[in-house]
Design a protein around this motif. Structure first.
Motif, PDB file in Angstrom:
ATOM      1  N   LEU A   1     -23.534  -0.592 -46.659  1.00  0.00           N
ATOM      2  CA  LEU A   1     -24.016  -1.136 -47.931  1.00  0.00           C
ATOM      3  C   LEU A   1     -24.837  -2.402 -47.726  1.00  0.00           C
ATOM      4  O   LEU A   1     -25.777  -2.665 -48.464  1.00  0.00           O
ATOM      5  N   GLN A   2     -24.505  -3.179 -46.720  1.00  0.00           N
ATOM      6  CA  GLN A   2     -25.234  -4.415 -46.443  1.00  0.00           C
ATOM      7  C   GLN A   2     -26.664  -4.114 -46.023  1.00  0.00           C
ATOM      8  O   GLN A   2     -27.552  -4.930 -46.208  1.00  0.00           O
ATOM      9  N   GLU A   3     -26.900  -2.933 -45.450  1.00  0.00           N
ATOM     10  CA  GLU A   3     -28.221  -2.575 -44.939  1.00  0.00           C
ATOM     11  C   GLU A   3     -29.070  -1.820 -45.949  1.00  0.00           C
ATOM     12  O   GLU A   3     -30.233  -1.563 -45.706  1.00  0.00           O
ATOM     13  N   LEU A   4     -28.508  -1.467 -47.084  1.00  0.00           N
ATOM     14  CA  LEU A   4     -29.241  -0.689 -48.076  1.00  0.00           C
ATOM     15  C   LEU A   4     -30.321  -1.531 -48.750  1.00  0.00           C
ATOM     16  O   LEU A   4     -30.110  -2.703 -49.053  1.00  0.00           O
ATOM     17  N   SER A   5     -31.457  -0.909 -49.007  1.00  0.00           N
ATOM     18  CA  SER A   5     -32.499  -1.561 -49.803  1.00  0.00           C
ATOM     19  C   SER A   5     -32.045  -1.540 -51.260  1.00  0.00           C
ATOM     20  O   SER A   5     -31.104  -0.825 -51.630  1.00  0.00           O
ATOM     21  N   LEU A   6     -32.732  -2.287 -52.112  1.00  0.00           N
ATOM     22  CA  LEU A   6     -32.359  -2.323 -53.523  1.00  0.00           C
ATOM     23  C   LEU A   6     -32.414  -0.931 -54.156  1.00  0.00           C
ATOM     24  O   LEU A   6     -31.460  -0.540 -54.829  1.00  0.00           O
ATOM     25  N   PRO A   7     -33.474  -0.136 -53.945  1.00  0.00           N
ATOM     26  CA  PRO A   7     -33.474   1.213 -54.541  1.00  0.00           C
ATOM     27  C   PRO A   7     -32.303   2.074 -54.058  1.00  0.00           C
ATOM     28  O   PRO A   7     -31.711   2.820 -54.843  1.00  0.00           O
ATOM     29  N   GLU A   8     -31.947   1.939 -52.789  1.00  0.00           N
ATOM     30  CA  GLU A   8     -30.809   2.705 -52.268  1.00  0.00           C
ATOM     31  C   GLU A   8     -29.496   2.205 -52.881  1.00  0.00           C
ATOM     32  O   GLU A   8     -28.610   3.001 -53.188  1.00  0.00           O
ATOM     33  N   LEU A   9     -29.402   0.897 -53.056  1.00  0.00           N
ATOM     34  CA  LEU A   9     -28.204   0.309 -53.665  1.00  0.00           C
ATOM     35  C   LEU A   9     -28.070   0.770 -55.116  1.00  0.00           C
ATOM     36  O   LEU A   9     -26.978   1.139 -55.565  1.00  0.00           O
ATOM     37  N   LEU A  10     -29.180   0.798 -55.834  1.00  0.00           N
ATOM     38  CA  LEU A  10     -29.158   1.261 -57.222  1.00  0.00           C
ATOM     39  C   LEU A  10     -28.782   2.735 -57.303  1.00  0.00           C
ATOM     40  O   LEU A  10     -28.060   3.149 -58.208  1.00  0.00           O
TER      41      LEU A  10
ATOM     42  N   ALA B   1     -26.842   4.268 -55.167  1.00  0.00           N
ATOM     43  CA  ALA B   1     -25.397   4.304 -54.910  1.00  0.00           C
ATOM     44  C   ALA B   1     -24.624   3.900 -56.175  1.00  0.00           C
ATOM     45  O   ALA B   1     -23.566   4.472 -56.468  1.00  0.00           O
ATOM     46  N   CYS B   2     -25.144   2.950 -56.953  1.00  0.00           N
ATOM     47  CA  CYS B   2     -24.517   2.575 -58.222  1.00  0.00           C
ATOM     48  C   CYS B   2     -24.585   3.749 -59.201  1.00  0.00           C
ATOM     49  O   CYS B   2     -23.648   3.986 -59.954  1.00  0.00           O
TER      50      CYS B   2
ATOM     51  N   TYR C   1     -25.690   1.886 -67.715  1.00  0.00           N
ATOM     52  CA  TYR C   1     -27.031   2.467 -67.664  1.00  0.00           C
ATOM     53  C   TYR C   1     -27.262   3.158 -66.323  1.00  0.00           C
ATOM     54  O   TYR C   1     -27.760   4.287 -66.278  1.00  0.00           O
ATOM     55  N   LEU C   2     -26.908   2.466 -65.243  1.00  0.00           N
ATOM     56  CA  LEU C   2     -27.142   3.032 -63.913  1.00  0.00           C
ATOM     57  C   LEU C   2     -26.323   4.294 -63.677  1.00  0.00           C
ATOM     58  O   LEU C   2     -26.772   5.195 -62.968  1.00  0.00           O
ATOM     59  N   GLU C   3     -25.135   4.371 -64.245  1.00  0.00           N
ATOM     60  CA  GLU C   3     -24.324   5.585 -64.105  1.00  0.00           C
ATOM     61  C   GLU C   3     -24.964   6.749 -64.844  1.00  0.00           C
ATOM     62  O   GLU C   3     -24.893   7.885 -64.405  1.00  0.00           O
ATOM     63  N   ALA C   4     -25.602   6.459 -65.948  1.00  0.00           N
ATOM     64  CA  ALA C   4     -26.196   7.524 -66.761  1.00  0.00           C
ATOM     65  C   ALA C   4     -27.550   7.983 -66.224  1.00  0.00           C
ATOM     66  O   ALA C   4     -27.855   9.174 -66.258  1.00  0.00           O
ATOM     67  N   ASP C   5     -28.358   7.053 -65.743  1.00  0.00           N
ATOM     68  CA  ASP C   5     -29.713   7.376 -65.299  1.00  0.00           C
ATOM     69  C   ASP C   5     -30.008   6.720 -63.960  1.00  0.00           C
ATOM     70  O   ASP C   5     -29.620   5.579 -63.723  1.00  0.00           O
TER      71      ASP C   5
ATOM     72  N   ARG D   1     -21.890   5.931 -58.890  1.00  0.00           N
ATOM     73  CA  ARG D   1     -20.639   5.241 -59.230  1.00  0.00           C
ATOM     74  C   ARG D   1     -19.849   4.784 -58.007  1.00  0.00           C
ATOM     75  O   ARG D   1     -18.616   4.808 -57.986  1.00  0.00           O
ATOM     76  N   THR D   2     -20.546   4.330 -57.007  1.00  0.00           N
ATOM     77  CA  THR D   2     -19.901   3.814 -55.805  1.00  0.00           C
ATOM     78  C   THR D   2     -19.472   2.373 -56.079  1.00  0.00           C
ATOM     79  O   THR D   2     -20.313   1.493 -56.268  1.00  0.00           O
ATOM     80  N   ALA D   3     -18.165   2.155 -56.099  1.00  0.00           N
ATOM     81  CA  ALA D   3     -17.626   0.838 -56.459  1.00  0.00           C
ATOM     82  C   ALA D   3     -18.109  -0.255 -55.507  1.00  0.00           C
ATOM     83  O   ALA D   3     -18.426  -1.367 -55.943  1.00  0.00           O
ATOM     84  N   ASP D   4     -18.181   0.032 -54.225  1.00  0.00           N
ATOM     85  CA  ASP D   4     -18.645  -0.972 -53.267  1.00  0.00           C
ATOM     86  C   ASP D   4     -20.096  -1.369 -53.532  1.00  0.00           C
ATOM     87  O   ASP D   4     -20.465  -2.535 -53.390  1.00  0.00           O
ATOM     88  N   ALA D   5     -20.907  -0.404 -53.922  1.00  0.00           N
ATOM     89  CA  ALA D   5     -22.305  -0.690 -54.239  1.00  0.00           C
ATOM     90  C   ALA D   5     -22.386  -1.554 -55.498  1.00  0.00           C
ATOM     91  O   ALA D   5     -23.179  -2.508 -55.554  1.00  0.00           O
TER      92      ALA D   5
END
Length: 184
Positions: free
Chosen positions: A5-14, A16-17, A64-68, A20-24
């Motif tokens: 997760l520390q290495e993910l870019s913002l789009p990848e982190l979003l 993961a959100c 919002y992120l969970e839905a779209d 519904r990845t809690a760590d993300a």
């Protein structure tokens, strides 16, 4: 090898959100908390008010992120959520203040309080908490949220007449609760 997760870019982190990845979500929260707090501070009356705005903003964001799946300028998008949440909090404070002012001016019978006895905001909310749940909900939706009886009826799955009756009974009960604070 999958990135941490520390290495993910913002789009990848979003993304993961979105899954519904809690760590993300935790990482996004920690990464964007300072940004959110700085945006929220001008909309708050005090530091803890800013924290409330930030918390509610993140809840809205994660829903919002969970839905779209998100695409676009995230900072701009999240700033808009925070500002709108700040405005919502301002409106809620204004409604609560208006409610407290209205209860301070409660008429008992045909007499108005001659001595200005001030009710504190916590007294007002203590009165509200003493209402039966259905009366309190209708009262809050009508007075604090500004919904009409047809809107309340639809949301609560009751008739408009029941909504009006519950509001009337809530007001009557609030008058009786606030009565001892006013001279007859």
């Amino acid at each position: 090898m999958t990135p941490t997760l520390q290495e993910l870019s913002l789009p990848e982190l979003l993304e993961a959100c979105h899954r519904r990845t809690a760590d993300a979500q935790r990482r996004l929260y920690h990464q964007y908390y300072p940004f959110a707090r700085n945006v929220a501070l001008p909309y708050a009356d005090h530091e803890s008010g800013a924290d409330d705005i930030v918390q509610d903003s993140f809840i809205k964001l994660f829903r919002y992120l969970e839905a779209d799946a998100f695409t676009g300028n995230f900072d701009k998008f999240f700033r808009r959520i925070i500002v709108n949440t700040g405005i919502d909090h301002y409106r809620a404070r204004k409604r609560r203040s208006l409610l407290a002012d209205n209860l301070r001016r409660v008429k008992v019978g045909n007499s108005v309080n001659a001595a200005e006895v001030e009710l504190e905001e916590q007294d007002v909310f203590r009165f509200l908490q003493q209402l039966p749940p259905r009366y309190r909900l209708v009262f809050n939706l009508f007075v604090l949220e500004g919904l009409s009886h047809p809107e309340i009826a639809k949301r609560m799955r009751i008739s408009e007449g029941t909504s009006k009756s519950n509001l009337s009974k809530a007001r009557k009960r609030l008058r009786s609760l606030a009565g001892p604070y006013f001279k007859l």
